[in-house]
Design a protein around this motif. Structure first.
Motif, PDB file in Angstrom:
ATOM      1  N   UNK A  48     -34.305   7.775 -45.224  1.00  5.46           N
ATOM      2  CA  UNK A  48     -33.824   6.401 -45.389  1.00  5.46           C
ATOM      3  C   UNK A  48     -32.473   6.338 -46.090  1.00  5.46           C
ATOM      4  N   UNK A  49     -32.231   7.241 -47.043  1.00  4.94           N
ATOM      5  CA  UNK A  49     -30.901   7.248 -47.657  1.00  4.94           C
ATOM      6  C   UNK A  49     -29.831   7.601 -46.616  1.00  4.94           C
ATOM      7  N   UNK A  50     -30.176   8.546 -45.738  1.00  8.71           N
ATOM      8  CA  UNK A  50     -29.231   8.905 -44.674  1.00  8.71           C
ATOM      9  C   UNK A  50     -29.013   7.722 -43.738  1.00  8.71           C
ATOM     10  N   UNK A  51     -30.090   7.020 -43.407  1.00  6.62           N
ATOM     11  CA  UNK A  51     -29.964   5.828 -42.545  1.00  6.62           C
ATOM     12  C   UNK A  51     -29.084   4.784 -43.213  1.00  6.62           C
ATOM     13  N   UNK A  52     -29.235   4.620 -44.524  1.00  2.16           N
ATOM     14  CA  UNK A  52     -28.393   3.678 -45.244  1.00  2.16           C
ATOM     15  C   UNK A  52     -26.936   4.078 -45.213  1.00  2.16           C
ATOM     16  N   UNK A  53     -26.674   5.393 -45.283  1.00  2.30           N
ATOM     17  CA  UNK A  53     -25.291   5.869 -45.285  1.00  2.30           C
ATOM     18  C   UNK A  53     -24.597   5.654 -43.942  1.00  2.30           C
ATOM     19  N   UNK A  54     -25.385   5.655 -42.875  1.00  2.00           N
ATOM     20  CA  UNK A  54     -24.777   5.389 -41.560  1.00  2.00           C
ATOM     21  C   UNK A  54     -24.137   4.010 -41.553  1.00  2.00           C
ATOM     22  N   UNK A  55     -24.807   3.075 -42.214  1.00  2.90           N
ATOM     23  CA  UNK A  55     -24.285   1.712 -42.267  1.00  2.90           C
ATOM     24  C   UNK A  55     -23.252   1.520 -43.373  1.00  2.90           C
ATOM     25  N   UNK A  56     -23.365   2.330 -44.424  1.00  7.26           N
ATOM     26  CA  UNK A  56     -22.492   2.130 -45.586  1.00  7.26           C
ATOM     27  C   UNK A  56     -22.082   3.503 -46.119  1.00  7.26           C
ATOM     28  N   UNK A  57     -21.201   4.224 -45.422  1.00  4.07           N
ATOM     29  CA  UNK A  57     -20.956   5.649 -45.684  1.00  4.07           C
ATOM     30  C   UNK A  57     -20.236   5.955 -46.988  1.00  4.07           C
ATOM     31  N   UNK A  59     -20.977   4.310 -49.969  1.00  3.10           N
ATOM     32  CA  UNK A  59     -21.779   3.801 -51.077  1.00  3.10           C
ATOM     33  C   UNK A  59     -22.150   4.964 -52.004  1.00  3.10           C
ATOM     34  N   UNK A  60     -21.642   4.920 -53.234  1.00  7.89           N
ATOM     35  CA  UNK A  60     -21.830   6.027 -54.176  1.00  7.89           C
ATOM     36  C   UNK A  60     -23.301   6.266 -54.481  1.00  7.89           C
ATOM     37  N   UNK A  61     -24.032   5.180 -54.685  1.00  4.47           N
ATOM     38  CA  UNK A  61     -25.454   5.319 -55.013  1.00  4.47           C
ATOM     39  C   UNK A  61     -26.208   6.004 -53.876  1.00  4.47           C
ATOM     40  N   UNK A  62     -25.946   5.595 -52.632  1.00  5.89           N
ATOM     41  CA  UNK A  62     -26.600   6.219 -51.491  1.00  5.89           C
ATOM     42  C   UNK A  62     -26.196   7.679 -51.349  1.00  5.89           C
ATOM     43  N   UNK A  63     -24.916   7.971 -51.578  1.00  5.85           N
ATOM     44  CA  UNK A  63     -24.441   9.349 -51.497  1.00  5.85           C
ATOM     45  C   UNK A  63     -25.142  10.233 -52.530  1.00  5.85           C
ATOM     46  N   UNK A  64     -25.167   9.761 -53.774  1.00  5.84           N
ATOM     47  CA  UNK A  64     -25.792  10.539 -54.851  1.00  5.84           C
ATOM     48  C   UNK A  64     -27.256  10.838 -54.539  1.00  5.84           C
ATOM     49  N   UNK A  65     -27.978   9.824 -54.113  1.00  5.91           N
ATOM     50  CA  UNK A  65     -29.408   9.995 -53.912  1.00  5.91           C
ATOM     51  C   UNK A  65     -29.732  10.754 -52.635  1.00  5.91           C
ATOM     52  N   UNK A  66     -28.927  10.589 -51.591  1.00  5.98           N
ATOM     53  CA  UNK A  66     -29.120  11.410 -50.395  1.00  5.98           C
ATOM     54  C   UNK A  66     -28.904  12.879 -50.746  1.00  5.98           C
ATOM     55  N   UNK A  67     -27.894  13.144 -51.551  1.00  4.88           N
ATOM     56  CA  UNK A  67     -27.607  14.518 -51.962  1.00  4.88           C
ATOM     57  C   UNK A  67     -28.773  15.122 -52.739  1.00  4.88           C
ATOM     58  N   UNK A  68     -29.283  14.387 -53.732  1.00  2.23           N
ATOM     59  CA  UNK A  68     -30.361  14.949 -54.552  1.00  2.23           C
ATOM     60  C   UNK A  68     -31.648  15.129 -53.753  1.00  2.23           C
ATOM     61  N   UNK A  69     -31.922  14.242 -52.804  1.00  2.00           N
ATOM     62  CA  UNK A  69     -33.142  14.417 -52.014  1.00  2.00           C
ATOM     63  C   UNK A  69     -33.037  15.635 -51.103  1.00  2.00           C
ATOM     64  N   UNK A  70     -31.849  15.864 -50.544  1.00  2.00           N
ATOM     65  CA  UNK A  70     -31.687  17.060 -49.718  1.00  2.00           C
ATOM     66  C   UNK A  70     -31.877  18.332 -50.551  1.00  2.00           C
ATOM     67  N   UNK A  71     -31.349  18.339 -51.776  1.00  2.00           N
ATOM     68  CA  UNK A  71     -31.538  19.510 -52.642  1.00  2.00           C
ATOM     69  C   UNK A  71     -33.018  19.692 -52.954  1.00  2.00           C
ATOM     70  N   UNK A  72     -33.692  18.594 -53.303  1.00  3.05           N
ATOM     71  CA  UNK A  72     -35.116  18.679 -53.626  1.00  3.05           C
ATOM     72  C   UNK A  72     -35.919  19.239 -52.457  1.00  3.05           C
ATOM     73  N   UNK A  73     -35.479  18.940 -51.247  1.00  2.00           N
ATOM     74  CA  UNK A  73     -36.146  19.455 -50.054  1.00  2.00           C
ATOM     75  C   UNK A  73     -35.779  20.911 -49.767  1.00  2.00           C
ATOM     76  N   UNK A  74     -34.802  21.443 -50.495  1.00  3.70           N
ATOM     77  CA  UNK A  74     -34.339  22.795 -50.240  1.00  3.70           C
ATOM     78  C   UNK A  74     -33.305  22.874 -49.147  1.00  3.70           C
ATOM     79  N   UNK A  75     -32.796  21.728 -48.722  1.00  2.00           N
ATOM     80  CA  UNK A  75     -31.789  21.684 -47.655  1.00  2.00           C
ATOM     81  C   UNK A  75     -30.402  21.586 -48.298  1.00  2.00           C
ATOM     82  N   UNK A  76     -30.039  22.659 -48.997  1.00  6.68           N
ATOM     83  CA  UNK A  76     -28.801  22.647 -49.777  1.00  6.68           C
ATOM     84  C   UNK A  76     -27.584  22.511 -48.867  1.00  6.68           C
TER      85      UNK A  76
END
Length: 565
Positions: A48-57, A59-76
């Motif tokens: 969902x953070x990635x979907x949000x970024x498509x519409x608002x690329x 957005x710092x908050x979306x960028x930060x949280x998309x980044x941390x979720x990818x790391x948490x998933x191991x998708x560095x």
């Protein structure tokens, strides 16, 4: 002090942070991502953070949280371009700096490590300092590398870490004498070893033909009950082999060890979701580092992400000496995920492949007991007790759990014997004292001894509702009803929704003549879904009162404050 500087500013960009969303066209994706973040559902949050970024690329908050979720998933690798976007926007994000540093280390781009620091892209004093040392080593600049490590050594609060990493670096280029001199130094407070640094020191001593010193170090740090990897190392030393040095051989492994250390240091000072970022970074740089794998899986388990934890545990090879630890962890997450049969299958296979490990059988016993397979559980516990050394600190707990199992099987003599065996090893252990004391009270046996046991347990754990309930209940059984009410009211305040405690309090209130309050407590107990037999008895007490119920059960009725028969 350096721990705070590492994580406090980065904490603001954790998943489900409090930063308000910028105006954007996809509020639904934003809200769904935040909700998933609150639940640590990293896969859904990333989507969902990635979907949000498509519409608002941007957005710092979306960028930060998309980044941390990818790391948490191991998708560095997926997090790296997002981190670069954040830096390009001139946002000060320690997590973005961390991920770009990981990418540079992985690529061996040591120049970028220095360029990032010159641009102010700091992660924290400890990480910055040691990373420079390893980056210089990666460039082959030995003198500058050791100068960087020395600067860390001279920084207050960082000496131990500087000494350890400089020793790793010296050993990685074959200077075992220099490495040993650092590791045997006596800084203020003494040299402290974790598993990795102790193994490194043991290997270094062996390379110096000092196996006897290496064995003494192993005994000092690890004790006598060793897991398979440590036992294998000890057997090599005992046989006089020159154990190869492979603990930390490359800059990437050194920095991975640093990130793993930071994740451990932050325990209790930062959220587990943030610690996970460092563990994932370590695992990305050194996938062969089993300790990084295990810490990552343990953190995912702590965050209730059982499927992700299972995947990480499953990545440990059968040939790895720590395979048993990974399988024990995997069994635990399978059970927590409600897959009891799968967990038991894992443990049965592990018992066949590692029949010499007592913790395998103790864990198997636990899982069988949770599945109400008590006879099999008791056999597993018995095997664990046969394998445990008498000096092992875990042995009392296996006696305790086998005692619980025998109690569930209505074999009280065996249960009591195990509880008392546990108390021989741990005389004042509150759990054992409470369980044995409460069981004796329920059986109407040795009440004075039971009272002493429970009083000792309550003194050790005054905020434990179950233990305070036991204290109140033994007072009730001894006819000391006023004291029983006092303790049971305290227990009910500590565990307000426990049906047994509320039921006990109702009985005590009835005994002192406070019948209306007693009925209220019984009604509360009934509302908290007691077991079927308990619920039927509570309904009977609500209908007829405690005295008539006791008479039907062949007990004397309670005649306090009512003054009649």
């Amino acid at each position: 002090m350096f721990k705070q500087s590492i994580f406090i500013t980065a904490f603001a960009c954790l998943i489900a942070g409090t930063t308000p969303a910028a105006a954007g066209p996809d509020a639904g994706a934003y809200l769904a991502a935040r909700q998933a973040g609150v639940a640590n559902d990293f896969d859904t949050a990333a989507r969902y953070f990635t979907q949000g970024l498509i519409a608002d690329p941007t957005n710092t908050f979306l960028l930060e949280n998309a980044m941390t979720t990818f790391i948490a998933l191991g998708q560095v690798d997926q997090a790296v371009p997002i981190a670069q976007t954040i830096v390009d926007q001139e946002q000060d994000s320690q997590v973005a700096h961390l991920i770009l540093s990981v990418a540079d280390v992985k690529a061996g781009d040591w120049d970028n490590i220095f360029a990032a620091l010159e641009q102010g892209r700091s992660i924290g004093p400890l990480v910055d300092g040691l990373s420079q040392g390893w980056a210089h080593l990666g460039q082959g600049e030995m003198t500058r590398a050791f100068q960087s490590f020395d600067q860390v050594i001279e920084t207050p609060g960082m000496m131990i870490y500087g000494l350890t990493h400089k020793a790793y670096a010296l050993a990685s280029v074959g200077d075992f004498e220099g490495a040993a001199a650092l590791l045997q130094s006596r800084p203020e407070g003494g040299m402290r070893f974790n598993r990795q640094s102790a193994i490194a020191y043991v290997q270094i001593l062996s390379q110096l033909d000092r196996n006897a010193d290496a064995l003494r170090l192993m005994d000092q740090v690890f004790g006598v009950q060793l897991d398979p990897s440590l036992q294998q190392l000890r057997d090599q030393l005992g046989a006089g082999e020159a154990v190869a040095y492979d603990a930390v051989r490359t800059p990437a492994q050194g920095i991975a060890d640093l990130f793993l250390t930071v994740s451990g240091l932050l325990q209790g000072d930062a959220p587990d979701a943030f610690r996970l970022l460092y563990a994932r970074a370590a695992m990305h740089l050194a996938p062969e580092n089993t300790q990084a794998v295990l810490m990552t899986a343990e953190l995912l388990e702590t965050l209730d992400q059982y499927a992700l934890a299972n995947t990480v545990y499953s990545s440990v090879s059968r040939d790895d000496p720590s395979f048993h630890a990974a399988e024990l962890g995997r069994a635990d997450v399978l059970r927590k995920a409600g897959r009891d049969d799968a967990a038991i299958e894992v443990l049965e296979a592990l018992a066949r492949s590692h029949p010499e490990l007592p913790q395998v059988f103790a864990t198997k016993g636990d899982n069988l007991r949770y599945a109400d397979r008590y006879s099999e559980a008791r056999d597993a516990y018995s095997r664990a007790l046969d394998l445990y050394d008498d000096s092992n600190a875990a042995k009392w707990f296996v006696y305790y759990t086998r005692g619980i199992t025998s109690h569930k099987m209505d074999d009280w003599p065996a249960a009591e014997a195990d509880f008392r065996a546990a108390l021989v090893l741990r005389p004042d252990q509150p759990q054992v004292l409470n369980y044995l004391g409460y069981s004796l009270v329920e059986r109407g046996e040795k009440l004075n001894e039971a009272l002493g046991m429970i009083e000792t347990a309550a003194a050790a754990r005054p905020d434990n509702g179950a233990i305070i309930d036991s204290l109140g209940w033994v007072m009730f059984q001894l006819g000391r009803y006023d004291e029983a009410v006092t303790h049971l009211e305290q227990a009910a305040s500590l565990e307000p929704v426990d049906p047994v405690i509320n039921d006990h309090l109702g009985d005590a209130l009835w005994a002192v003549g406070r019948e209306m309050e007693a009925r209220f407590q019984w009604q509360r107990a009934l509302s908290f879904a007691p077991e079927d037999d308990g619920a039927a008895r509570i309904r009977d007490k609500l209908d007829r009162g405690l005295d008539l119920v006791l008479v039907d059960e062949g007990e004397e009725p309670i005649r306090i404050a009512r003054g009649n028969d």
